[in-house]
Design a protein around this motif. Structure first.
Motif, mmCIF file in Angstrom:
data_model
loop_
_atom_site.group_PDB
_atom_site.id
_atom_site.type_symbol
_atom_site.label_atom_id
_atom_site.label_comp_id
_atom_site.label_asym_id
_atom_site.label_seq_id
_atom_site.Cartn_x
_atom_site.Cartn_y
_atom_site.Cartn_z
ATOM 1 N N GLN A 108 34.811 38.044 52.699
ATOM 2 C CA GLN A 108 33.883 39.491 54.253
ATOM 3 C C GLN A 108 34.930 39.409 55.137
ATOM 4 O O GLN A 108 35.522 39.259 55.770
ATOM 5 N N TYR A 118 38.797 37.327 45.598
ATOM 6 C CA TYR A 118 37.562 38.457 45.305
ATOM 7 C C TYR A 118 37.901 39.346 45.056
ATOM 8 O O TYR A 118 39.093 40.782 45.182
ATOM 9 N N PRO A 158 32.851 39.371 47.704
ATOM 10 C CA PRO A 158 32.676 38.060 48.518
ATOM 11 C C PRO A 158 31.474 38.358 49.050
ATOM 12 O O PRO A 158 30.521 38.049 48.834
#
Length: 364
Positions: A68, A216, A336
């Motif tokens: 993130q 991711y 994420p």
């Protein structure tokens, strides 16, 4: 091939500027001459040259353990804390599971135990804190000198931990500065707690910034087959289920048929659940202690966004992150967010197909 034990995670972005320089005429002077040349006019039909505009996309720095965006760079570069949290019935409800970036569930003697990795956020308090195992060394070394938060262990385990790249933050090593205390709502040995803020304060530069442990996906990436969840029977007849919650857009956890909630009454939930099928051997420090073999390769399942994908996992050594590959040879990409990893024996897990009931699906 020996891999350097020092790994760094940097969040600097270098932008290259393009300088446009106008070229002027120059050179040696020509001799003057009396010859006159009539001017010549040339008609030009070429269109003026248009230089296309260029756009530079600056990648957004990402948190290594969640994928993130980085909000606070000071947090992004701090070391990870890997806390050993109890999963004995007397330890529930636990504190800190919903704040962790990654949680590993490992088999121990007759029960399971959690290796809970904090980085993007912490938990004050966190626990109940229990002892470490030799399997934690290979499992957690890839986090680049994480702060290992544990109650302690037998002499053999303690010696191996101290010789490893894990930074020892046991109750005795951290002492009063570790924020350890015994709660009054649980019975010993299931009532030892600490505070991640205290443990980070004791770092003193010994820990390193963790590198990414998984890859991711970006928005629009391909997903697997729809699923309702999964069920596992771990050692000691420990039964665990994960069910996809479309409202939360997360997988939620159950002990048997009962929701597994934390000390705040919130059900444990994760963006990703990864099943690592691995062999267990007996620890060199304790013949009764199972030791997950997390270096090598084996079967793997990824559950994310209400889907599941089957493939394999691999790690070349204990400094390497997880490499997840599907049956077509393509990377298995996590969403994420936060991730729970089940270190399961072969045939300990079963997938619940979409449209089926998790409750009605038999345990493996």
């Amino acid at each position: 091939m020996k891999i350097s034990q020092k790994r760094r995670f940097a969040f600097s972005i270098t932008l290259a500027g393009i300088a446009l320089a106008a070229c002027g005429g120059g050179g040696d002077s020509a001799e003057s001459t009396s010859t006159s040349v009539a001017p010549t006019t040339v008609a030009t039909t070429e269109a003026p040259t248009t230089v296309p505009e260029t756009t530079t996309t600056v990648p957004v720095p990402l948190m290594p353990l969640t994928g993130q965006p980085v909000v606070d760079e000071a947090i992004a570069v701090r070391p990870a804390i890997a806390a050993k949290i109890d999963n004995h019935p007397g330890a529930r409800p636990q504190t800190g599971l919903n704040e962790a970036d990654i949680v590993y569930e490992e088999n121990v003697e007759k029960w399971t135990r959690f290796a809970v990795v904090f980085h993007s956020q912490g938990a004050d308090p966190v626990g109940p804190i229990r002892s470490g195992r030799t399997q934690d060394i290979n499992l957690l070394t890839s986090l680049n000198r994480p702060l290992f938060l544990w109650s302690g262990g037998n002499a053999a385990v303690t010696s191996l931990i101290q010789k490893s790249e894990l930074v020892n933050m046991s109750a005795s090593a951290a002492s009063n500065g570790g924020g350890f205390f015994r709660s009054s709502d649980k019975k010993a040995p299931h009532n030892l707690f600490s505070k991640t803020s205290n443990i980070w304060a004791l770092d003193a530069g010994r820990g390193g910034t963790p590198p990414p442990q998984f890859s991711y996906r970006t928005e629009g990436s391909a997903l697997g087959a729809p699923t309702a969840g999964l069920k596992l029977t771990m050692d000691g007849n420990m039964k665990t289920a994960w069910q996809w919650d479309p409202t939360l857009e997360k997988f939620v956890r159950f002990h048997d048929a009962k929701a597994h909630v934390d000390s705040n009454g919130v059900q444990i939930n994760m963006d990703n659940v990864v099943v690592i099928v691995c062999e267990y051997k007996f620890s060199s420090a304790d013949k009764n202690s199972p030791e997950a073999q997390t270096v090598g390769t084996g079967a793997a399942w990824l559950f994310t966004q209400g889907t599941w994908t089957e493939g394999t996992w691999s790690r070349a050594d204990n400094l390497s992150p997880w490499t997840l590959t599907d049956t077509a040879g393509e990377p298995m990409l996590l969403s994420p967010g936060r991730t729970w990893v089940e270190l399961a024996r072969d045939k300990q897990a079963v997938v619940v197909p979409a449209g089926s009931s998790v409750a009605d699906t038999p345990w493996p």
